[in-house]
Design an enzyme around this catalytic site. Structure first.
Site, mmCIF file in Angstrom:
data_model
loop_
_atom_site.group_PDB
_atom_site.id
_atom_site.type_symbol
_atom_site.label_atom_id
_atom_site.label_comp_id
_atom_site.label_asym_id
_atom_site.label_seq_id
_atom_site.Cartn_x
_atom_site.Cartn_y
_atom_site.Cartn_z
ATOM 1 N N ASP A 65 -2.687 -36.227 -28.326
ATOM 2 C CA ASP A 65 -3.613 -35.535 -27.228
ATOM 3 C C ASP A 65 -2.369 -35.372 -26.149
ATOM 4 O OD1 ASP A 65 -5.827 -36.256 -28.491
ATOM 5 O OD2 ASP A 65 -5.950 -38.349 -27.449
HETATM 6 N N1 URA Z 1 -5.468 -41.244 -30.994
HETATM 7 C C1 URA Z 1 -5.804 -40.873 -30.148
HETATM 8 O O1 URA Z 1 -6.640 -41.323 -29.360
HETATM 9 N N2 URA Z 1 -5.078 -40.018 -29.554
HETATM 10 C C2 URA Z 1 -3.881 -39.453 -29.970
HETATM 11 O O2 URA Z 1 -2.987 -38.646 -29.450
HETATM 12 C C3 URA Z 1 -3.544 -40.025 -31.380
HETATM 13 C C4 URA Z 1 -4.314 -40.746 -31.926
#
Ligand code: URA
Length: 231
Positions: A101
């Site tokens: 993310d």
């Molecule tokens: N899980 C999440 O919630 N976000 C990420 O970026 C990676 C794994």
């Protein structure tokens, strides 16, 4: 690999140029004039262009430490793509194997080898990913058991695969996953009434993050092979 792609990977020609070269009957595979761009080129095939033997450039495998407010996408959107951090040629040929993310930091793998990244990120592979998580509330005493048994995330019909929780202190934990569902870490903690304040991916398989934030390096051949899966 498709013939048009092979031509791009062994010359400076674009995909459009490659198609034109094939249509002009300038490309020969194993002594026979090639007629289709989708023709599959295999390891021991000899491909020539105007009589010159083409040799494909070797694939690239990079490890990057992703900063916050950058995205794991090939194009800039609300935030710039992490590919902007790479000072390499032909960046557009690269893609990200397993996204993070925009607000997550840490280990991202980047390659132009679609076969390698497909296998690496396939749920069948069960490759371990280790995340360091800062929580907004103290970790509950039953979290380890819940995560090991699997959690039914909102809107899904299958339990999450067993995940290992290592508690550092009440607000800091390591979580090891063998799958990569959408926002999985955040949704898992949300489902037990907690919230992720910051998230950092520290490890994929045996590969540990060892470059500073915003920096990258090439994987060694041994690292590439260790992360390769036989299909
Ligand atoms: N899980 C999440 O919630 N976000 C990420 O970026 C990676 C794994």
């Amino acid at each position: 690999m498709r013939l048009d792609k092979f031509i791009c990977k062994s010359t400076e020609y674009s995909l459009v140029d490659a198609l034109a070269l094939i249509e002009n009957r300038s490309v020969v595979v194993n002594g026979i004039i090639a007629i289709g761009a989708s023709h599959q080129v295999h390891k021991n095939n000899v491909v020539t262009l105007d009589g010159e033997i083409l040799t494909s450039r070797s694939s690239r495998y990079l490890l990057l430490n992703k900063p916050v407010n950058m995205i794991c996408s090939n194009v800039d959107e609300k935030y710039p793509s992490v590919l902007n951090l790479l000072d390499v040629d032909r960046v557009t040929e690269l893609h990200i194997a397993g996204r993070l993310d925009a607000d997550t930091t840490g280990l991202v793998l980047i390659t132009d080898d679609g076969h390698w990244s497909f296998n690496l990120t396939s749920p069948k592979n069960k490759c371990e990913k280790v995340y360091k998580v800062l929580l907004s509330r103290p970790i509950s005493s039953d979290a380890t058991k819940h995560f090991l048994e699997g959690i039914l995330l909102q809107g899904e019909s299958n339990l999450t695969l067993p995940a290992k929780l290592h508690i550092i202190d009440s607000y800091n934990v390591f979580l090891t996953l063998t799958e990569g569902r959408f926002h999985q870490v955040k949704r898992m903690f949300s489902s037990i009434g907690n919230r992720v304040k910051s998230l950092h991916r520290q490890q994929i398989g045996n590969l540990e993050l060892d470059v500073d934030i915003g920096h990258w390096r090439s994987l060694t051949q041994a690292e590439v092979e260790e992360l390769s899966v036989n299909d």
